[in-house]
Design a protein around this motif. Structure first.
Motif, mmCIF file in Angstrom:
data_model
loop_
_atom_site.group_PDB
_atom_site.id
_atom_site.type_symbol
_atom_site.label_atom_id
_atom_site.label_comp_id
_atom_site.label_asym_id
_atom_site.label_seq_id
_atom_site.Cartn_x
_atom_site.Cartn_y
_atom_site.Cartn_z
ATOM 1 N N ASP A 39 0.796 -1.229 0.000
ATOM 2 C CA ASP A 39 0.000 0.000 0.000
ATOM 3 C C ASP A 39 0.829 1.279 0.000
ATOM 4 O OD1 ASP A 39 -2.309 -1.570 0.108
ATOM 5 O OD2 ASP A 39 -2.239 -1.645 2.304
ATOM 6 N N THR A 40 2.123 1.146 0.173
ATOM 7 C CA THR A 40 2.943 2.355 0.316
ATOM 8 C C THR A 40 3.258 3.017 -1.019
ATOM 9 O OG1 THR A 40 5.033 1.145 0.158
ATOM 10 C CG2 THR A 40 4.039 1.356 2.365
ATOM 11 N N GLY A 41 3.210 2.247 -2.094
ATOM 12 C CA GLY A 41 3.618 2.782 -3.388
ATOM 13 C C GLY A 41 5.126 2.928 -3.520
ATOM 14 N N LEU A 42 5.867 2.337 -2.596
ATOM 15 C CA LEU A 42 7.321 2.491 -2.598
ATOM 16 C C LEU A 42 8.063 1.265 -3.133
ATOM 17 C CD1 LEU A 42 7.754 4.263 0.854
ATOM 18 C CD2 LEU A 42 7.637 5.287 -1.427
ATOM 19 N N VAL A 43 7.310 0.267 -3.587
ATOM 20 C CA VAL A 43 7.914 -0.898 -4.251
ATOM 21 C C VAL A 43 7.554 -0.808 -5.729
ATOM 22 C CG1 VAL A 43 7.939 -3.415 -4.420
ATOM 23 C CG2 VAL A 43 7.797 -2.312 -2.176
ATOM 24 N N ALA A 44 8.554 -0.881 -6.589
ATOM 25 C CA ALA A 44 8.316 -0.655 -8.018
ATOM 26 C C ALA A 44 9.002 -1.719 -8.864
ATOM 27 C CB ALA A 44 8.811 0.729 -8.423
ATOM 28 N N GLU A 45 8.373 -2.046 -10.003
ATOM 29 C CA GLU A 45 8.978 -2.978 -10.942
ATOM 30 C C GLU A 45 10.086 -2.278 -11.728
ATOM 31 O OE1 GLU A 45 5.367 -3.684 -12.964
ATOM 32 O OE2 GLU A 45 5.589 -1.984 -14.322
ATOM 33 N N GLY A 46 10.975 -3.094 -12.291
ATOM 34 C CA GLY A 46 12.050 -2.559 -13.113
ATOM 35 C C GLY A 46 11.571 -2.211 -14.507
ATOM 36 N N GLU A 47 12.429 -1.587 -15.264
ATOM 37 C CA GLU A 47 12.109 -1.202 -16.633
ATOM 38 C C GLU A 47 12.231 -2.405 -17.575
ATOM 39 O OE1 GLU A 47 11.019 1.702 -17.482
ATOM 40 O OE2 GLU A 47 11.431 2.855 -15.660
ATOM 41 N N GLU A 48 11.530 -2.310 -18.705
ATOM 42 C CA GLU A 48 11.614 -3.356 -19.717
ATOM 43 C C GLU A 48 13.018 -3.410 -20.318
ATOM 44 O OE1 GLU A 48 9.128 -4.722 -23.682
ATOM 45 O OE2 GLU A 48 9.380 -2.591 -23.273
ATOM 46 N N VAL A 49 13.486 -4.636 -20.550
ATOM 47 C CA VAL A 49 14.749 -4.863 -21.264
ATOM 48 C C VAL A 49 14.407 -5.754 -22.455
ATOM 49 C CG1 VAL A 49 17.070 -5.859 -21.158
ATOM 50 C CG2 VAL A 49 16.108 -4.694 -19.146
ATOM 51 N N VAL A 50 14.719 -5.299 -23.659
ATOM 52 C CA VAL A 50 14.322 -6.061 -24.848
ATOM 53 C C VAL A 50 15.545 -6.751 -25.452
ATOM 54 C CG1 VAL A 50 12.384 -4.524 -25.292
ATOM 55 C CG2 VAL A 50 14.584 -4.069 -26.375
ATOM 56 N N PRO A 51 15.300 -7.815 -26.237
ATOM 57 C CA PRO A 51 16.416 -8.544 -26.862
ATOM 58 C C PRO A 51 17.215 -7.641 -27.803
ATOM 59 C CG PRO A 51 14.389 -9.856 -26.923
ATOM 60 C CD PRO A 51 13.990 -8.475 -26.474
ATOM 61 N N SER A 52 18.459 -8.014 -28.013
ATOM 62 C CA SER A 52 19.366 -7.177 -28.796
ATOM 63 C C SER A 52 18.978 -7.105 -30.268
ATOM 64 C CB SER A 52 20.798 -7.703 -28.656
ATOM 65 O OG SER A 52 20.879 -9.040 -29.123
ATOM 66 N N VAL A 53 18.195 -8.069 -30.760
ATOM 67 C CA VAL A 53 17.815 -8.025 -32.176
ATOM 68 C C VAL A 53 16.625 -7.087 -32.402
ATOM 69 C CG1 VAL A 53 18.672 -10.362 -32.595
ATOM 70 C CG2 VAL A 53 16.271 -10.021 -31.961
ATOM 71 N N ASP A 54 16.023 -6.575 -31.328
ATOM 72 C CA ASP A 54 14.883 -5.660 -31.439
ATOM 73 C C ASP A 54 15.353 -4.212 -31.398
ATOM 74 O OD1 ASP A 54 13.470 -7.988 -31.298
ATOM 75 O OD2 ASP A 54 12.361 -7.484 -29.485
ATOM 76 N N GLU A 55 14.476 -3.334 -31.840
ATOM 77 C CA GLU A 55 14.711 -1.905 -31.646
ATOM 78 C C GLU A 55 14.424 -1.579 -30.183
ATOM 79 O OE1 GLU A 55 15.870 0.336 -33.812
ATOM 80 O OE2 GLU A 55 16.153 -1.330 -35.197
ATOM 81 N N PRO A 56 15.129 -0.642 -29.596
ATOM 82 C CA PRO A 56 14.864 -0.298 -28.190
ATOM 83 C C PRO A 56 13.473 0.300 -28.010
ATOM 84 C CG PRO A 56 16.375 1.284 -29.187
ATOM 85 C CD PRO A 56 16.202 0.181 -30.177
ATOM 86 N N THR A 57 12.825 -0.053 -26.912
ATOM 87 C CA THR A 57 11.543 0.562 -26.570
ATOM 88 C C THR A 57 11.758 1.778 -25.666
ATOM 89 O OG1 THR A 57 11.291 -0.945 -24.704
ATOM 90 C CG2 THR A 57 10.287 -1.598 -26.789
ATOM 91 N N GLN A 58 12.932 1.843 -25.074
ATOM 92 C CA GLN A 58 13.390 3.014 -24.339
ATOM 93 C C GLN A 58 14.856 3.189 -24.716
ATOM 94 O OE1 GLN A 58 12.390 2.900 -20.096
ATOM 95 N NE2 GLN A 58 10.856 1.356 -20.548
ATOM 96 N N PRO A 59 15.373 4.372 -24.584
ATOM 97 C CA PRO A 59 16.748 4.586 -25.050
ATOM 98 C C PRO A 59 17.742 3.566 -24.484
ATOM 99 C CG PRO A 59 15.730 6.672 -24.484
ATOM 100 C CD PRO A 59 14.765 5.603 -24.048
ATOM 101 N N GLY A 60 18.333 2.786 -25.402
ATOM 102 C CA GLY A 60 19.413 1.882 -25.015
ATOM 103 C C GLY A 60 19.011 0.645 -24.238
ATOM 104 N N ASN A 61 17.725 0.263 -24.275
ATOM 105 C CA ASN A 61 17.344 -0.893 -23.449
ATOM 106 C C ASN A 61 17.308 -2.205 -24.235
ATOM 107 O OD1 ASN A 61 14.947 -0.565 -24.907
ATOM 108 N ND2 ASN A 61 13.644 -1.080 -23.160
#
Length: 202
Positions: A127-149
């Motif tokens: 309930d605190t909102g202080l636990v968060a998931e990590g960012e998406e990491v995509v395979p190297s053969v894909d285009e990044p969905t976020q800069p450099g991921n």
């Protein structure tokens, strides 16, 4: 000076009168009360990581003429913190990081770990909102969905974290992740296997 002499005599007589009273005391038992405070044995709290399963099979979906695509779901990961505030160092934060080995198969060239990506999904962050998931990491053969991921799970990538352990202690938090393995279309057929390692740090 003379006025003080009678006083001294009275004291001497009083002392002599006390001795017979002591000698006449009745013999008997003496009691001593013994007390002790015993507190409950208290086990220290722990910060622990558990995973709902130890295997996941990826299945092919969405392949085309240039890329073979395989996907699956990481078994649910739970972080449990049973520590008291006194047991948590000031300024502490915890995080679960993950990385993969290469996919190997007998007689086949390995599929390197950069071909495997993930998209973490927070199931229960409290309930605190202080636990968060990590960012998406995509395979190297894909285009990044976020800069450099588009680096794959080569290095330790963030699955879930909090920046303040003391604010979320006493809870249990769950996360999983979509797993995506993307390879060139000419990848050799075979039964490949890799190990995804998850680590909890504070």
């Amino acid at each position: 000076m003379k006025a003080r002499i009678p006083v001294a005599l009275i004291v001497a007589l009083t002392g002599a009168a006390a001795l017979p009273a002591s000698a006449l005391a009745d013999p008997g038992d003496a009691e001593v009360e013994v007390t002790v405070d015993i507190t409950e044995i208290r086990e220290p709290g722990v910060l622990a990581l558990t995973v709902a399963g130890d295997a996941v099979a990826l299945s092919e979906k969405g392949s085309d003429l240039t890329v073979r695509r395989f996907s699956g779901t990481l078994p649910t990961v739970t972080v449990t913190d049973t520590r008291t505030l006194e047991e948590i160092p000031d300024g502490s934060a915890w995080a679960v990081l993950g990385s993969s080995s290469d996919f190997t198969a007998s007689g086949r060239a390995p599929i390197t770990a950069d071909h495997l990506g993930w998209k973490p999904r927070l199931i229960d962050g409290g309930d605190t909102g202080l636990v968060a998931e990590g960012e998406e990491v995509v395979p190297s053969v894909d285009e990044p969905t976020q800069p450099g991921n588009n680096v794959g799970l080569v290095d330790q990538e963030l699955l879930v974290s909090t920046y303040d352990s003391s604010e979320v202690t006493g809870g249990a938090y769950q996360v999983n992740a979509d797993l995506n393995l993307h390879t060139p279309a000419d990848v050799a057929a075979g039964s490949y296997q890799a190990t995804l390692t998850l680590s909890l740090f504070e």
